[in-house]
Design a protein around this motif. Structure first.
Motif, PDB file in Angstrom:
ATOM      1  N   GLY A 180       0.788  -1.142  -0.203  1.00  0.00           N
ATOM      2  CA  GLY A 180       0.041  -0.128   0.144  1.00  0.00           C
ATOM      3  C   GLY A 180       1.070   1.388  -0.184  1.00  0.00           C
ATOM      4  N   THR A 181       0.282   2.493   0.209  1.00  0.00           N
ATOM      5  CA  THR A 181       1.183   3.612   0.134  1.00  0.00           C
ATOM      6  C   THR A 181       1.325   3.732   1.759  1.00  0.00           C
ATOM      7  OG1 THR A 181      -0.396   4.665  -1.644  1.00  0.00           O
ATOM      8  CG2 THR A 181       1.088   6.059  -0.124  1.00  0.00           C
ATOM      9  N   MET A 182       2.785   4.032   1.860  1.00  0.00           N
ATOM     10  CA  MET A 182       3.483   4.246   3.090  1.00  0.00           C
ATOM     11  C   MET A 182       4.230   5.441   3.103  1.00  0.00           C
ATOM     12  SD  MET A 182       6.082   1.914   5.250  1.00  0.00           S
ATOM     13  CE  MET A 182       7.340   2.002   3.985  1.00  0.00           C
ATOM     14  N   SER A 183       3.765   6.532   3.759  1.00  0.00           N
ATOM     15  CA  SER A 183       4.635   7.841   3.947  1.00  0.00           C
ATOM     16  C   SER A 183       5.526   7.778   4.988  1.00  0.00           C
ATOM     17  CB  SER A 183       3.584   8.663   4.345  1.00  0.00           C
ATOM     18  OG  SER A 183       2.985   8.778   5.507  1.00  0.00           O
ATOM     19  N   PHE A 184       6.603   8.801   4.939  1.00  0.00           N
ATOM     20  CA  PHE A 184       7.676   8.724   5.730  1.00  0.00           C
ATOM     21  C   PHE A 184       7.024   9.015   7.102  1.00  0.00           C
ATOM     22  CE2 PHE A 184      10.767  11.396   8.167  1.00  0.00           C
ATOM     23  CZ  PHE A 184      11.920  10.762   7.918  1.00  0.00           C
ATOM     24  N   SER A 185       6.124  10.016   7.145  1.00  0.00           N
ATOM     25  CA  SER A 185       5.662  10.231   8.481  1.00  0.00           C
ATOM     26  C   SER A 185       4.796   9.133   9.341  1.00  0.00           C
ATOM     27  CB  SER A 185       4.725  11.666   8.408  1.00  0.00           C
ATOM     28  OG  SER A 185       3.744  11.332   7.326  1.00  0.00           O
ATOM     29  N   ASP A 186       4.398   8.311   8.456  1.00  0.00           N
ATOM     30  CA  ASP A 186       3.746   7.205   9.170  1.00  0.00           C
ATOM     31  C   ASP A 186       4.793   6.054   9.609  1.00  0.00           C
ATOM     32  OD1 ASP A 186       1.121   7.783   8.470  1.00  0.00           O
ATOM     33  OD2 ASP A 186       1.156   6.666   6.386  1.00  0.00           O
ATOM     34  N   VAL A 187       5.997   5.934   8.912  1.00  0.00           N
ATOM     35  CA  VAL A 187       7.007   5.379   9.299  1.00  0.00           C
ATOM     36  C   VAL A 187       7.354   5.686  10.716  1.00  0.00           C
ATOM     37  CG1 VAL A 187       9.308   4.486   8.925  1.00  0.00           C
ATOM     38  CG2 VAL A 187       7.659   4.494   7.163  1.00  0.00           C
ATOM     39  N   VAL A 188       7.729   7.251  10.610  1.00  0.00           N
ATOM     40  CA  VAL A 188       8.431   7.612  12.206  1.00  0.00           C
ATOM     41  C   VAL A 188       7.006   7.648  12.944  1.00  0.00           C
ATOM     42  CG1 VAL A 188       9.261   9.883  13.148  1.00  0.00           C
ATOM     43  CG2 VAL A 188       9.463   9.263  10.723  1.00  0.00           C
ATOM     44  N   THR A 189       5.890   7.667  12.822  1.00  0.00           N
ATOM     45  CA  THR A 189       4.883   7.613  13.692  1.00  0.00           C
ATOM     46  C   THR A 189       4.821   6.312  14.437  1.00  0.00           C
ATOM     47  OG1 THR A 189       3.561   9.416  12.599  1.00  0.00           O
ATOM     48  CG2 THR A 189       2.110   7.789  14.117  1.00  0.00           C
ATOM     49  N   PHE A 190       4.858   5.275  13.448  1.00  0.00           N
ATOM     50  CA  PHE A 190       5.020   3.855  14.046  1.00  0.00           C
ATOM     51  C   PHE A 190       6.078   3.684  14.983  1.00  0.00           C
ATOM     52  CE2 PHE A 190       6.336  -0.612  13.538  1.00  0.00           C
ATOM     53  CZ  PHE A 190       4.977  -1.496  14.094  1.00  0.00           C
ATOM     54  N   LEU A 191       7.232   4.238  14.668  1.00  0.00           N
ATOM     55  CA  LEU A 191       8.342   3.978  15.696  1.00  0.00           C
ATOM     56  C   LEU A 191       8.212   4.907  16.692  1.00  0.00           C
ATOM     57  CD1 LEU A 191      11.351   4.470  12.940  1.00  0.00           C
ATOM     58  CD2 LEU A 191      10.563   2.443  13.903  1.00  0.00           C
ATOM     59  N   PHE A 192       7.453   6.169  16.640  1.00  0.00           N
ATOM     60  CA  PHE A 192       7.387   6.726  17.995  1.00  0.00           C
ATOM     61  C   PHE A 192       6.327   6.094  18.857  1.00  0.00           C
ATOM     62  CE2 PHE A 192       3.938   9.496  19.825  1.00  0.00           C
ATOM     63  CZ  PHE A 192       4.423   9.837  20.750  1.00  0.00           C
ATOM     64  N   ILE A 193       5.352   5.385  18.337  1.00  0.00           N
ATOM     65  CA  ILE A 193       4.392   4.644  19.296  1.00  0.00           C
ATOM     66  C   ILE A 193       4.875   3.489  19.729  1.00  0.00           C
ATOM     67  CG2 ILE A 193       2.140   3.467  19.019  1.00  0.00           C
ATOM     68  CD1 ILE A 193       1.360   5.215  16.865  1.00  0.00           C
ATOM     69  N   ILE A 194       5.847   2.924  19.233  1.00  0.00           N
ATOM     70  CA  ILE A 194       6.591   1.554  19.649  1.00  0.00           C
ATOM     71  C   ILE A 194       7.344   1.997  20.744  1.00  0.00           C
ATOM     72  CG2 ILE A 194       8.024  -0.287  19.200  1.00  0.00           C
ATOM     73  CD1 ILE A 194       5.223  -0.751  18.083  1.00  0.00           C
ATOM     74  N   ALA A 195       8.292   3.112  20.474  1.00  0.00           N
ATOM     75  CA  ALA A 195       9.214   3.603  21.363  1.00  0.00           C
ATOM     76  C   ALA A 195       8.339   4.152  22.866  1.00  0.00           C
ATOM     77  CB  ALA A 195       9.911   4.661  20.891  1.00  0.00           C
ATOM     78  N   PHE A 196       7.319   4.884  22.566  1.00  0.00           N
ATOM     79  CA  PHE A 196       6.627   5.472  23.605  1.00  0.00           C
ATOM     80  C   PHE A 196       5.958   4.372  24.534  1.00  0.00           C
ATOM     81  CE2 PHE A 196       2.447   6.833  25.438  1.00  0.00           C
ATOM     82  CZ  PHE A 196       2.811   8.101  26.078  1.00  0.00           C
ATOM     83  N   ALA A 197       5.321   3.404  23.846  1.00  0.00           N
ATOM     84  CA  ALA A 197       4.998   2.298  24.550  1.00  0.00           C
ATOM     85  C   ALA A 197       5.819   1.358  25.317  1.00  0.00           C
ATOM     86  CB  ALA A 197       4.156   1.097  23.558  1.00  0.00           C
ATOM     87  N   VAL A 198       6.999   1.277  24.710  1.00  0.00           N
ATOM     88  CA  VAL A 198       8.142   0.484  25.328  1.00  0.00           C
ATOM     89  C   VAL A 198       8.675   1.410  26.616  1.00  0.00           C
ATOM     90  CG1 VAL A 198      10.588  -0.202  25.137  1.00  0.00           C
ATOM     91  CG2 VAL A 198       8.885  -0.700  23.467  1.00  0.00           C
ATOM     92  N   TYR A 199       8.812   2.450  26.244  1.00  0.00           N
ATOM     93  CA  TYR A 199       9.248   3.534  27.485  1.00  0.00           C
ATOM     94  C   TYR A 199       8.297   3.364  28.722  1.00  0.00           C
ATOM     95  CZ  TYR A 199      10.629   7.830  29.622  1.00  0.00           C
ATOM     96  OH  TYR A 199      11.094   8.653  30.653  1.00  0.00           O
ATOM     97  N   ARG A 200       7.192   3.473  28.251  1.00  0.00           N
ATOM     98  CA  ARG A 200       6.097   3.392  29.642  1.00  0.00           C
ATOM     99  C   ARG A 200       6.178   1.941  29.958  1.00  0.00           C
ATOM    100  NH1 ARG A 200       2.302   7.166  30.347  1.00  0.00           N
ATOM    101  NH2 ARG A 200       2.563   9.343  29.858  1.00  0.00           N
ATOM    102  N   ALA A 201       6.055   0.992  29.298  1.00  0.00           N
ATOM    103  CA  ALA A 201       6.045  -0.539  29.841  1.00  0.00           C
ATOM    104  C   ALA A 201       7.273  -0.520  30.806  1.00  0.00           C
ATOM    105  CB  ALA A 201       6.029  -1.395  28.585  1.00  0.00           C
ATOM    106  N   GLU A 202       8.431  -0.368  30.342  1.00  0.00           N
ATOM    107  CA  GLU A 202       9.541  -0.496  31.133  1.00  0.00           C
ATOM    108  C   GLU A 202       9.632   0.058  32.584  1.00  0.00           C
ATOM    109  OE1 GLU A 202      13.237  -0.970  27.489  1.00  0.00           O
ATOM    110  OE2 GLU A 202      12.870   1.059  28.774  1.00  0.00           O
ATOM    111  N   ARG A 203       9.017   0.973  32.578  1.00  0.00           N
ATOM    112  CA  ARG A 203       8.555   1.824  33.791  1.00  0.00           C
ATOM    113  C   ARG A 203       7.655   1.436  34.629  1.00  0.00           C
ATOM    114  NH1 ARG A 203      11.867   3.731  30.596  1.00  0.00           N
ATOM    115  NH2 ARG A 203      13.803   4.980  31.023  1.00  0.00           N
TER     116      ARG A 203
END
Length: 455
Positions: A41-64
């Motif tokens: 499908g169509t994948m934009s650069f901002s979508d990629v960065v968003t996905f990485l942000f959501i994962i990083a945010f979730a991991v950061y919160r889960a670790e703590r």
């Protein structure tokens, strides 16, 4: 203070450079629609960065083991679930494989962007006012960078006839793109700047929102403030970009937003701080246009005309609403499926509704439209709360009031601008609108930190 009952700040937490960096990178690039690839499908650069942000945010919160969210994020989550329910019910109204494919694309975008909104509100509420200003700067900076590319795109096309996208973007994305050509007059092409967006109207509407966010803040800057000249230059630049799009929807939104600001800032609009940049811009445009008066007269006449196929399309799509509501009044035809319905009616493929409100009634039905109306009301209430906090800060003698009340008015004007523009265009489902909504929702939450220190 008012906001403390809504968004009480948490204890100070350690910084998260990766999470914050990915968040700001997303905000900066949300208008860069041409930075996309056809991968599953169509994948934009901002979508990629968003996905990485959501994962990083979730991991950061889960670790703590940190599951705390401010009330603003919880309310945003409630809206997410309401929209999700409407769209899932709309799934049962899908009739073709093509409709299912379009619904799936729309659902993926919606989930990704709204989760970004929720996580972004939570992040700003935790980081406070300074991070909020960084977010606002990243958003407007991204719009300005987009506009700068657009003017370079126009300069290359006008002077050499070459396609700047072909040299700079196509090797990176592998997709074809170019500046919009509106037509030709006296053997010369009429170019409309689209920059890194997919359409000059998209750019015009997004730039208008950026102008309205900054204008009230600029008007309240003290004489001699270090940002006064840079903001004057930036606002002038953004107006030039908006004019270069030749977007009627963008200028309609800009005009409506300006009328909102003209009420509280009517006196400041008569001061040199506003009149000098406007005068210089008007004089420069007059000199530029005078060199090709006949050409620009024809362009202006064409863009102001309400006749012709392009203008008719914006009005015809409204006639579809009664027919669709007669079929599926409550939940519509399904998320992101208007192009399928339009193809069935006219034979044209992949054609948008040319109005967010048409899309809302056709795709989400009466229930989905009411949910979105409630969401808009919530955004206005948050902007109003920001203005109210600004008044309380002014009453308490806090100099921060000179930034907060203008911020609240800028958010209000930018939302009004986008709503007006979307009468005849469709950008309120775009990523930039989620960032605009985030800025409106998160402002009182970010201010809670400052208000706590005054207790």
């Amino acid at each position: 203070m008012t906001a403390l009952a809504l968004d009480r700040p948490r204890a100070a937490v350690e910084r998260a450079p990766l999470v914050e960096g990915l968040f700001l990178a997303t905000v900066f690039t949300v208008t860069f629609a041409k930075l996309q690839w056809e991968v599953a499908g169509t994948m934009s650069f901002s979508d990629v960065v968003t996905f990485l942000f959501i994962i990083a945010f979730a991991v950061y919160r889960a670790e703590r083991f940190d599951g705390r969210f401010p009330r603003a994020a919880a309310v945003s989550l409630a809206f997410f679930l309401a929209f999700l329910l409407v769209y899932l019910i709309g799934w049962f109204n899908l009739e073709t494989a093509e409709s299912l494919a379009q619904w799936t694309k729309g659902m993926i975008k919606f989930v990704l962007h709204f989760l970004f909104l929720i996580a972004g509100v939570a992040l700003i509420a935790r980081r406070g006012l300074r991070f909020y200003w960084l977010t606002l700067a990243a958003f407007v900076g991204g719009i300005a960078a987009n506009g700068a590319y657009g003017l370079m795109q126009l300069a290359v096309a006008e002077t050499t006839g070459a396609n700047l996208d072909e040299a700079w973007l196509q090797p990176l994305t592998g997709g074809a793109s170019k500046i919009n050509i509106f037509g030709a007059i006296e053997g010369s092409f009429v170019y409309r700047v689209n920059a890194l967006t997919g359409d000059p109207n998209h750019l015009g509407i997004e730039v208008a929102a950026g102008i309205l966010l900054l204008l009230p803040i600029y008007l309240r800057l003290e004489k001699g403030h270090r940002l006064r000249v840079p903001l004057a230059l930036l606002l002038t630049f953004l107006v030039i970009v908006d004019l270069a799009t030749l977007s009627r929807s963008g200028l309609l939104g800009l005009g409506c937003g300006f009328l909102v600001l003209a009420i509280p800032y009517r006196r400041m609009l008569l001061k040199p701080q506003f009149l000098i940049p406007v005068g210089v811009l008007a004089a420069g445009l007059a000199v530029f246009i005078a060199r090709r008066a006949a050409f620009f007269s024809e362009v202006l006449s064409s863009r102001l005309s309400t006749e012709g196929r392009g203008a008719d399309t914006h009005f015809i799509v409204y006639s579809f609403i009664p027919d669709v509501l007669a079929q599926n009044p409550l939940f519509g035809l399904g998320l992101n499926t208007f192009s399928v319905y339009y193809e069935f009616q006219t034979g044209k493929t992949n054609f948008g509704p040319h109005s967010f409100y048409v899309a809302s009634f056709v795709e989400y039905g009466l229930v989905g439209t009411l949910v979105f109306a409630a969401f808009l009301i919530y955004l206005f209430r948050r902007a109003s709360l920001t203005r109210k906090i600004g008044r309380e800060l002014a009453a308490a003698g806090d100099p921060l009031a000179a930034r907060i009340r203008p911020l609240g008015w800028g958010l209000t004007a930018a939302i009004v601008s986008t709503m007006a523009s979307n009468i005849f265009y469709l950008t309120m489902s775009f990523y930039y609108f989620y960032v605009l909504a985030l800025l409106a929702i998160a402002a009182p939450a970010a201010l809670a930190h400052h208000l706590e220190t005054r207790r």
